[in-house]
Scaffold this motif. Sequence first.
Motif, PDB file in Angstrom:
ATOM      1  N   VAL A  68       1.170  -1.172   0.262  1.00  0.00           N
ATOM      2  CA  VAL A  68       0.311   0.303   0.562  1.00  0.00           C
ATOM      3  C   VAL A  68       1.355   1.317  -0.114  1.00  0.00           C
ATOM      4  O   VAL A  68       1.325   0.700   0.869  1.00  0.00           O
ATOM      5  CB  VAL A  68      -0.697   0.327   1.107  1.00  0.00           C
ATOM      6  N   GLU A  69       0.682   2.196  -1.025  1.00  0.00           N
ATOM      7  CA  GLU A  69       1.302   3.262  -0.941  1.00  0.00           C
ATOM      8  C   GLU A  69       0.702   3.739   0.160  1.00  0.00           C
ATOM      9  O   GLU A  69      -0.423   4.159  -0.043  1.00  0.00           O
ATOM     10  CB  GLU A  69       0.985   3.990  -2.469  1.00  0.00           C
ATOM     11  N   LEU A  70       1.618   4.626   0.758  1.00  0.00           N
ATOM     12  CA  LEU A  70       1.328   5.769   1.803  1.00  0.00           C
ATOM     13  C   LEU A  70       1.495   6.773   1.483  1.00  0.00           C
ATOM     14  O   LEU A  70       2.189   8.199   1.234  1.00  0.00           O
ATOM     15  CB  LEU A  70       2.458   5.442   3.297  1.00  0.00           C
ATOM     16  N   LYS A 198      -1.110  -9.754   4.144  1.00  0.00           N
ATOM     17  CA  LYS A 198      -0.028  -9.628   5.006  1.00  0.00           C
ATOM     18  C   LYS A 198      -0.222  -8.295   3.922  1.00  0.00           C
ATOM     19  O   LYS A 198      -0.395  -7.447   3.325  1.00  0.00           O
ATOM     20  CB  LYS A 198       1.437  -9.961   4.263  1.00  0.00           C
ATOM     21  N   VAL A 199      -0.006  -6.867   4.895  1.00  0.00           N
ATOM     22  CA  VAL A 199      -0.302  -5.168   4.645  1.00  0.00           C
ATOM     23  C   VAL A 199       1.914  -4.863   4.667  1.00  0.00           C
ATOM     24  O   VAL A 199       2.043  -4.923   5.936  1.00  0.00           O
ATOM     25  CB  VAL A 199      -1.130  -4.465   4.849  1.00  0.00           C
ATOM     26  N   VAL A 200       1.840  -4.106   3.435  1.00  0.00           N
ATOM     27  CA  VAL A 200       3.330  -3.584   3.508  1.00  0.00           C
ATOM     28  C   VAL A 200       3.237  -2.522   3.447  1.00  0.00           C
ATOM     29  O   VAL A 200       2.263  -1.834   1.874  1.00  0.00           O
ATOM     30  CB  VAL A 200       4.527  -4.606   2.701  1.00  0.00           C
ATOM     31  N   PHE A 201       3.598  -1.727   3.754  1.00  0.00           N
ATOM     32  CA  PHE A 201       3.608   0.111   3.388  1.00  0.00           C
ATOM     33  C   PHE A 201       4.707   0.215   2.959  1.00  0.00           C
ATOM     34  O   PHE A 201       5.942   0.039   2.682  1.00  0.00           O
ATOM     35  CB  PHE A 201       3.114   1.050   4.212  1.00  0.00           C
ATOM     36  N   LYS A 228       6.590  -3.058   6.506  1.00  0.00           N
ATOM     37  CA  LYS A 228       7.400  -1.563   5.902  1.00  0.00           C
ATOM     38  C   LYS A 228       8.906  -1.851   4.946  1.00  0.00           C
ATOM     39  O   LYS A 228       9.182  -2.806   5.607  1.00  0.00           O
ATOM     40  CB  LYS A 228       7.103   0.237   6.295  1.00  0.00           C
ATOM     41  N   TRP A 229       8.734  -1.005   3.892  1.00  0.00           N
ATOM     42  CA  TRP A 229      10.369  -1.258   3.174  1.00  0.00           C
ATOM     43  C   TRP A 229      10.837  -0.290   3.621  1.00  0.00           C
ATOM     44  O   TRP A 229      10.352   0.606   2.825  1.00  0.00           O
ATOM     45  CB  TRP A 229       9.480  -1.509   1.624  1.00  0.00           C
ATOM     46  N   GLU A 230      12.204  -0.483   3.941  1.00  0.00           N
ATOM     47  CA  GLU A 230      12.593   0.250   4.640  1.00  0.00           C
ATOM     48  C   GLU A 230      14.100   0.846   3.611  1.00  0.00           C
ATOM     49  O   GLU A 230      14.094   0.092   3.145  1.00  0.00           O
ATOM     50  CB  GLU A 230      12.521   0.340   5.914  1.00  0.00           C
ATOM     51  N   TYR A 231      13.646   2.239   2.865  1.00  0.00           N
ATOM     52  CA  TYR A 231      14.824   2.345   1.925  1.00  0.00           C
ATOM     53  C   TYR A 231      16.050   2.313   2.058  1.00  0.00           C
ATOM     54  O   TYR A 231      16.455   2.825   3.194  1.00  0.00           O
ATOM     55  CB  TYR A 231      14.681   3.478   0.823  1.00  0.00           C
ATOM     56  N   THR A 232      17.289   1.871   1.877  1.00  0.00           N
ATOM     57  CA  THR A 232      18.809   1.706   2.422  1.00  0.00           C
ATOM     58  C   THR A 232      19.495   2.958   1.833  1.00  0.00           C
ATOM     59  O   THR A 232      18.609   3.635   0.507  1.00  0.00           O
ATOM     60  CB  THR A 232      19.688   0.814   2.043  1.00  0.00           C
TER      61      THR A 232
END
Length: 274
Positions: A68-70, A198-201, A228-232
């Motif tokens: 899901v786009e935040l 499963k939800v990933v933002f 959530k996908w945490e960008y490096t």
Amino acid sequence: MAKIDSNSKSIFFLGSSRIQRSVNLKLIQDSLTTWRVYNMGLLGNTLAQNLYLAQFIKNLPGNKVVFVELTSYLVNYPESFESALEYLELPDFPNSYYKFLGKPIPSSKNYGFLDDFEAVFWNTMIQNQNVIKRIAFRDEYNGYNEIGYSPTNRNDVVSKESFLNQENLHVFALSKLDMNAYSRVNQALKMQQQNEFKVVFLLPITSNNKDDFEIKIPIFNKIPKESKWEYTGQFLQEMANPRYLENKNHMNSQGAMIYSQGLVKYIKANEKNW
């Protein structure tokens, strides 16, 4: 495409035109052998519309992961959203939408209540994803007239200023928290079920205005790491190439390739927990 069933494993991407432009469906699908992948990016969608759609995905059979786009949480939906749901014959719209929001249906519209529409809506969509590609907007916008992955080779921007960077993540970390949007995010997270939903933002990586990040970053920081996908820093530096932009707020096909390759790495690193 085979009908979704209890053995299916499906990944959905919900969001605005940024998802529409940046999630290269074919690249991701070709890289994943056990998942079916669907890009449901739709021009103008906000967090309210995306979370509304996520609740219906939850009721599909099989194992579902929803990215899901935040974005901002706006109750008023874009015309493209209404057109899409009308085309897909979701009969209780907008009643179910306002019920989901906990708000009264506007008195200017007279819609009847119908039952058991979830299965009809999603079975129609899932059986053949090409149905998504046939959704036409009433007014063409910027040359695009469909939802789902919609690439372009245009490059009208020559600046890195549109991209999210590590400084933004630091500067806006302690900005005021939008409690309404945050509570809605938490509601979605509470719907999760192991091996079922499963939800990933996703934090948008481009923006028309840096102040837009100020609204989203505090919410994103409070989301559990596993959701959530945490960008490096390395990935953000890799993305920040003006050649990857269609315009100030959207990636072109080059940017979509790099972003989608990052998505594949994230999915493969985490899918064992889904």
